[in-house]
Design a protein around this motif. Structure first.
Motif, PDB file in Angstrom:
ATOM      1  N   CYS A  22      -5.575 -10.443   2.226  1.00 40.65           N
ATOM      2  CA  CYS A  22      -6.075  -9.732   3.400  1.00 40.65           C
ATOM      3  C   CYS A  22      -6.954 -10.668   4.237  1.00 40.65           C
ATOM      4  O   CYS A  22      -7.841 -11.329   3.700  1.00 40.65           O
ATOM      5  CB  CYS A  22      -6.873  -8.512   2.944  1.00 40.65           C
ATOM      6  N   CYS A  25     -10.892  -8.813   4.031  1.00 44.07           N
ATOM      7  CA  CYS A  25     -11.670  -8.756   2.790  1.00 44.07           C
ATOM      8  C   CYS A  25     -11.222  -9.817   1.790  1.00 44.07           C
ATOM      9  O   CYS A  25     -11.806  -9.929   0.710  1.00 44.07           O
ATOM     10  CB  CYS A  25     -11.625  -7.359   2.182  1.00 44.07           C
ATOM     11  N   CYS A  59      -4.938  -5.658   3.858  1.00 48.01           N
ATOM     12  CA  CYS A  59      -4.738  -4.658   2.814  1.00 48.01           C
ATOM     13  C   CYS A  59      -4.605  -3.291   3.494  1.00 48.01           C
ATOM     14  O   CYS A  59      -5.085  -3.103   4.616  1.00 48.01           O
ATOM     15  CB  CYS A  59      -5.871  -4.693   1.795  1.00 48.01           C
ATOM     16  N   ARG A  62      -7.930  -1.762   4.950  1.00 51.04           N
ATOM     17  CA  ARG A  62      -8.426  -2.371   6.209  1.00 51.04           C
ATOM     18  C   ARG A  62      -7.526  -2.011   7.369  1.00 51.04           C
ATOM     19  O   ARG A  62      -7.982  -1.758   8.480  1.00 51.04           O
ATOM     20  CB  ARG A  62      -8.489  -3.903   6.116  1.00 51.04           C
TER      21      ARG A  62
HETATM   22 ZN   LIG Z   1      -8.644  -6.133   2.912  1.00 57.65          ZN
END
Ligand SMILES: [Zn+2]
Length: 143
Positions: A22, A25, A59, A62
């Motif tokens: 991601c 994150c 992800c 998110r």
């Molecule tokens: Zn993420």
């Protein structure tokens, strides 16, 4: 959103460029139960394209929070700033990990606004999972 129109070749290239993690994150595919998604940095609804330069990996958590946002409010200054863009920004310029490795901390207005908009540091389920990653020595990753 129009995911089907992104070719397998482009998806593979974007995942490779993103090291299959991601962009926000930094969670890697091999530690996430759900498949990481190809996100549009500028949403199709706002004129974004399916070209590599407008795509990155996110992800599902998110990506849901990002939705069609391209800007957010910096909680320190109240200024509306662009969201973090992994194609043009460097993660470590805008974010860092907290000393315990659990939370993402903003270094800039873009970082702080993105943390709030995408809930990068306040999701209790994410913090729980990350705490186990820290104990296992898998986290935090290099930016
Ligand atoms: Zn993420």
């Amino acid at each position: 959103m129009a995911r089907a129109s992104i070719s397998t070749v482009i998806e593979r290239r974007v995942r490779s460029a993103a090291r299959n993690r991601c962009g926000y994150c930094l969670s890697p595919q091999h530690l996430v139960m759900a498949r990481l998604e190809i996100e549009h940095i500028i949403p199709l609804a706002k004129g974004g394209s399916n070209a590599d330069a407008n795509l990155w990996v996110a992800c599902p958590i998110r990506n849901r929070y990002k939705s069609d946002k391209t800007t957010a409010v910096d909680p320190e200054t109240g200024a509306v700033v662009p969201l973090f863009n992994r194609r043009t920004h460097r993660w470590s310029d805008h974010f860092r990990w907290s000393d315990d490795g659990l939370r993402i901390v903003g270094r800039t207005a873009i970082g702080r606004a993105t943390i709030i908009a995408l809930h990068l540091s306040d999701d209790p389920d994410v913090l729980e999972v990350r705490s186990h990653w820290v104990l296992a020595g898998w986290h935090p990753p290099e930016a």
